[in-house]
Design an enzyme around this catalytic site. Structure first.
Site, short mmCIF file in Angstrom:
data_model
loop_
_atom_site.label_atom_id
_atom_site.label_comp_id
_atom_site.label_asym_id
_atom_site.label_seq_id
_atom_site.Cartn_x
_atom_site.Cartn_y
_atom_site.Cartn_z
N HIS A 72 -17.59 5.44 -3.97
CA HIS A 72 -18.57 6.32 -4.15
C HIS A 72 -18.22 7.70 -4.37
O HIS A 72 -18.46 8.29 -5.03
CB HIS A 72 -19.74 6.42 -3.38
CG HIS A 72 -20.32 5.30 -3.15
ND1 HIS A 72 -21.63 4.75 -3.56
CD2 HIS A 72 -20.45 4.31 -1.83
CE1 HIS A 72 -21.74 3.63 -3.06
NE2 HIS A 72 -21.18 3.42 -2.24
N ASN A 112 -27.52 1.09 -2.77
CA ASN A 112 -27.03 0.11 -4.04
C ASN A 112 -27.97 -0.19 -5.14
O ASN A 112 -28.78 -0.41 -4.80
CB ASN A 112 -25.59 -0.88 -3.09
CG ASN A 112 -24.29 -0.34 -2.91
OD1 ASN A 112 -23.99 1.40 -3.10
ND2 ASN A 112 -24.04 -0.61 -2.08
N TYR A 161 -21.59 8.87 8.06
CA TYR A 161 -21.45 9.29 7.04
C TYR A 161 -21.46 10.92 7.12
O TYR A 161 -20.96 11.61 7.03
CB TYR A 161 -23.17 9.09 6.34
CG TYR A 161 -22.89 7.95 6.19
CD1 TYR A 161 -22.65 6.44 6.31
CD2 TYR A 161 -23.39 8.11 4.41
CE1 TYR A 161 -22.78 5.48 5.71
CE2 TYR A 161 -23.29 7.16 4.19
CZ TYR A 161 -22.73 5.99 4.10
OH TYR A 161 -23.11 4.47 3.55
N HIS A 200 -26.55 10.86 4.03
CA HIS A 200 -26.58 10.43 5.18
C HIS A 200 -27.48 8.51 5.37
O HIS A 200 -29.00 9.16 6.13
CB HIS A 200 -26.44 11.19 6.25
CG HIS A 200 -26.10 10.91 7.47
ND1 HIS A 200 -26.66 9.24 7.89
CD2 HIS A 200 -25.30 11.34 8.37
CE1 HIS A 200 -25.44 8.76 9.48
NE2 HIS A 200 -24.99 10.67 9.69
FE1 HDD Z 1 -21.84 2.94 2.48
C1 HDD Z 1 -20.53 6.66 1.04
C2 HDD Z 1 -24.26 2.81 0.20
C3 HDD Z 1 -22.64 0.03 3.89
C4 HDD Z 1 -19.65 4.81 4.96
N1 HDD Z 1 -22.17 4.70 0.20
C5 HDD Z 1 -21.58 6.05 0.66
C6 HDD Z 1 -22.88 6.04 -0.67
C7 HDD Z 1 -23.42 4.80 -1.16
C8 HDD Z 1 -23.61 3.74 0.22
C9 HDD Z 1 -24.73 5.19 -2.01
C10 HDD Z 1 -22.45 7.11 -1.82
C11 HDD Z 1 -23.55 8.61 -0.70
C12 HDD Z 1 -23.20 9.86 -2.11
O1 HDD Z 1 -23.59 9.80 -3.34
O2 HDD Z 1 -22.91 10.89 -1.69
N2 HDD Z 1 -22.36 1.95 1.76
C13 HDD Z 1 -23.85 2.16 0.84
C14 HDD Z 1 -24.23 0.63 0.83
C15 HDD Z 1 -23.90 0.15 2.31
C16 HDD Z 1 -22.83 1.16 2.54
C17 HDD Z 1 -26.25 0.42 0.17
C18 HDD Z 1 -24.93 -1.15 2.76
C19 HDD Z 1 -25.43 -1.66 3.03
N3 HDD Z 1 -20.76 3.01 4.13
C20 HDD Z 1 -21.31 1.59 4.47
C21 HDD Z 1 -20.69 1.41 5.87
C22 HDD Z 1 -20.01 2.43 5.72
C23 HDD Z 1 -20.03 3.45 4.95
C24 HDD Z 1 -21.02 -0.15 6.52
C25 HDD Z 1 -18.94 1.78 7.19
C26 HDD Z 1 -19.12 1.91 7.54
N4 HDD Z 1 -20.53 5.07 2.60
C27 HDD Z 1 -19.74 5.46 3.88
C28 HDD Z 1 -18.92 6.25 3.73
C29 HDD Z 1 -19.53 7.57 2.53
C30 HDD Z 1 -20.18 5.81 1.54
C31 HDD Z 1 -17.15 6.44 3.83
C32 HDD Z 1 -18.63 8.22 1.79
C33 HDD Z 1 -18.67 9.32 1.14
C34 HDD Z 1 -19.82 9.61 1.90
O3 HDD Z 1 -20.36 8.32 2.95
O4 HDD Z 1 -20.33 10.89 2.51
O5 HDD Z 1 -18.98 7.58 5.11
#
Ligand code: HDD
Length: 709
Positions: A75, A148, A362, A339
């Site tokens: 993202h 999402n 997060y 988060h």
């Molecule tokens: Fe995630 C970012 C949505 C599963 C780890 N995720 C992130 C963002 C969105 C989502 C919208 C961007 C937020 C922003 O605009 O800053 N993610 C989802 C959805 C998931 C999902 C809808 C499943 C239903 N994500 C998911 C899993 C993991 C992560 C299973 C890790 C175990 N996601 C992250 C992250 C991010 C992230 C690496 C990258 C940047 C951040 O968190 O702040 O931690």
């Protein structure tokens, strides 16, 4: 204590204000010393070496050297806006969260939309999932709904998330391709993960190439819990429904937009808000009483499943309006930290294993991206409810905590900050009964990977199914290794043999006669063989209309950009009446001509040109109007740029209004589909009068045109 916090907060706010005010005054160093020369470094002699003592140069360059922070792991590319959420229906029976009980109250929000796979500088129009994250700044604390634009996810357990992301990101040896899933590593992983097939159906559909962030649905994906005052729990799934309807572009169009305007979605959101055309969504909830947890033929804890709207209707309970662009992209959009664990009393998690892993990820990622556990003090992340606890110090601490105690319990600080009673809003986790062995396994209730993939495919119109077939053909034909293409075709046979056949024929893969168990299909240890086979290869073909975009088209004439392509003179009356109708519908007409400045209409009056045939392209408009009454069709189409404009609009099934003689126009265009038997304007879905054109606009696209060639 409260007073000292408020005083502190006021001081911070004053500092911020002063800082802003200072931008209008003299330039200073970061230490506040006025700068007299910001263009020349300090040298020994006018041609001599620069001096180390030049603190102004050193400060400027050091700061510059550290300007970047790591982009988000996923993202990374996003756009955001401020706004408000207003509850229209109280959910007091289900939750005690004031956000969902205080009808009419405006709660400030910050929403960020994103693509998942690409880097920060990648294109907006990648075929990808879109993030839809909303931070609510409530009086009870910050609440983040981090969802999402697709209601399900690729995987069931967060243990697989790093692998999924490694697979979809550019390949590690050559960092190719950027922001694209059409490559070997992604499809290799997917072909070995049958649970991803439902989400794959969504990402191969037009949902993955939205027309605008403003025209996408949003989903919380996981099942969450609401908790009411009586500590009763209700399962809840969250939905965002865009007031402008759900609309997408075509894949060929998306690829061209990526070249012509990689910031298409970013610009669209920004411009809409700047012009006062504020995007709106309705918040919807699907509520499932706790006693009904096991009444579905899938597990509510499985994030690869949705609850069909035909089974549990979505109740609309509030409105989100985005009404202000950020002042500074970095400070706000880049530094906002969402988060799924930012919860309020009255909302809680479930044991969805994907969600549980996110709860760790997060915070962890913010520590490396934003560099400190004090990321909650960055203005965009601050709670409007005062923060009081004994967390102290660390990098970049902003808050100046006063007093001698930084622990609890204490007497020195008068016992403050004290723990809030539950009835005073203290967060209390839902007391779910847990009784189980510590095991590393997947529940057998998670084993059906194909029923909902089939449900999605079967619920689409023929046009939408064809787009999915085309998408799979495109993506899989980019896969170099034949065995991966074969494994994928095997997977697809479990969704639809017809779909698999259509895709297989362009991949040079032989199609099996019946569904083939995908490689790596893992049957849970406790699953009964016969039951497993019947569930996994269940041939039922149910449908749910809510899953189709085309069956639910609405408001496609609102907030659209219509290109009026002019090569010179045209009748002003005609333009005036068209402009009025387009504006009345809530859309905008832009004049596109060979040069900027003004063109003259047939009566000699000047008309301002908005964009030129050279700096814009047909793919950047929703519909086009072309031709003029003072020129022949031959003359108009002699301009190759005009011809390109019309051909693209035609191929992308967009509404086209032709003002000159339509028969000659179509003849001159030389459309491949009508060379042999000349077709009429109506048969080609080309409009010749304004009212039919407006009706075409309301349809979004003439998909029937795809079948002409
Ligand atoms: Fe995630 C970012 C949505 C599963 C780890 N995720 C992130 C963002 C969105 C989502 C919208 C961007 C937020 C922003 O605009 O800053 N993610 C989802 C959805 C998931 C999902 C809808 C499943 C239903 N994500 C998911 C899993 C993991 C992560 C299973 C890790 C175990 N996601 C992250 C992250 C991010 C992230 C690496 C990258 C940047 C951040 O968190 O702040 O931690």
């Amino acid at each position: 204590m409260e007073n000292s916090f408020n005083a502190e907060n006021k001081k911070l706010k004053d500092l911020e204000k002063n800082h802003l005010a200072d931008e209008k005054g003299a330039m200073t160093t970061d230490q506040g010393v006025k700068i007299n020369d910001d263009h020349n470094s300090l040298k020994a002699g006018d041609r001599g070496p620069s001096l180390l003592e030049d603190f102004i140069l050193r400060e400027k360059i050091t700061h510059f050297d550290h300007e970047r922070i790591p982009e988000r792991i996923v993202h990374a590319r996003g756009s955001a806006a401020h706004g408000v959420f207003k509850l229209t229906t109280s959910l007091a029976g289900h939750t005690k969260a004031k956000l969902f009980t205080e009808v009419g109250k405006e709660v400030p929000v910050f929403a960020r939309f994103s693509t998942v796979a690409g880097s920060k500088g990648s294109t907006d129009l990648a075929r990808d999932v879109r993030g839809f994250a909303v931070k609510f700044y409530t009086e009870e604390g910050n609440y983040d709904l981090v969802g999402n634009n697709i209601p399900v996810f690729f995987i069931q357990d967060s243990m697989n998330f790093p692998d999924l992301v490694h697979a979809v990101k550019p390949e590690p040896h050559n960092e190719i391709p950027q922001a694209a899933s059409a490559h070997d590593t992604f499809w290799d992983f997917i072909s070995l993960m049958p649970e991803s097939m439902h989400m794959i159906m969504w990402t191969m559909s037009d949902r993955a190439i939205p027309r605008s962030f403003r025209m996408m649905e949003g989903f919380g994906v996981h099942t969450f819990r609401f908790i009411n005052e009586q500590n009763k729990s209700t399962f809840v799934k969250f939905h965002w429904k865009p007031k402008l309807g759900v609309h997408s572009v075509m894949w060929d169009e998306a690829q061209k937009i990526s070249g012509k305007d990689p910031d298409f979605h970013k610009r669209d959101l920004w411009n809409a808000i700047e012009s006062g055309d504020f995007p709106e969504w309705e918040l919807g909830v699907q509520l499932v009483p706790e006693e009904d947890e096991h009444k579905f033929d899938f597990d509510l804890l499985d994030a690869t499943k949705l609850i069909p709207e035909s089974e549990v209707p979505v109740q609309l309970v509030g409105t989100l309006t985005l009404n202000k662009n950020p002042d500074n992209f970095f400070a706000e959009t880049e530094q906002v930290a969402f988060h799924p664990g930012h919860l309020l009393p009255g909302i809680d998690f479930t044991n969805d294993p994907l969600l549980q892993g996110r709860l760790f990820s997060y915070t962890d990622t913010q520590l490396s991206r934003l560099g400190s556990p004090n990321f909650h003090e960055i203005p965009i992340n601050r709670s409007v409810n005062p923060v009081r606890n004994n967390q102290r110090d660390a990098h970049m601490r902003m808050q100046i905590n006063k007093g001698a105690s930084s622990y609890h319990p204490n007497t020195i600080g008068g016992g403050c900050p004290y723990q809030a009673m539950m009835q005073d809003g203290g967060f209390h986790s839902y007391e779910e009964r847990i009784d189980g062995k510590k095991i590393r396994t997947r529940s057998s209730s998670f084993m059906d990977h194909f029923s909902q993939a089939r449900l999605f495919y079967n619920s689409q119109t023929k046009t939408e199914q064809q787009h999915m077939i085309n998408a799979l053909q495109f993506e899989l034909s980019k896969v170099k290794r034949a065995h991966i293409r074969e494994n994928m075709i095997n997977q697809l046979t479990n969704v639809s043999l017809d779909l698999a056949k259509e895709v297989a024929q362009v991949l040079g893969v032989e199609l099996p006669n019946s569904p083939v168990a995908p490689v790596n299909e893992s049957k849970p240890a406790d699953a009964d063989d016969a039951h497993y086979a019947s569930v996994v290869r269940d041939p039922r073909t149910t449908t749910d209309d809510a899953l189709s975009i085309i069956k639910n088209v609405k408001n496609a004439d609102k907030s659209r950009k219509i290109g009026f392509i002019s090569t010179g003179a045209y009748s002003s009356d005609r333009l005036k009446s068209i402009t009025e109708k387009v504006e009345m519908a809530g859309s905008k007409l832009m004049v596109v001509a060979p040069t900027l400045g003004n063109i003259r209409n047939s009566e000699g009056h000047k008309v301002k040109v908005d964009e030129t045939l050279f700096n814009t392209a047909s793919v950047l408009y929703d519909a086009i109007i072309v031709g003029d009454e003072a020129k022949s069709s031959e003359e108009i189409l002699a301009n190759s740029k005009v011809k390109e404009f019309v051909m693209d609009a035609f191929n992308h099934c967009k509404p086209i209004l032709v003002l000159s003689d339509a028969t000659t126009f179509i003849d001159e265009l030389g459309l491949p589909c009508c060379r042999e038997s000349m077709k009429s304007a109506a048969e080609l879905y080309i409009d010749t009068d304004t009212d039919t054109f407006m009706a075409s606009l309301r349809k979004h696209r003439h998909w029937e045109r795809e079948e002409l060639s």
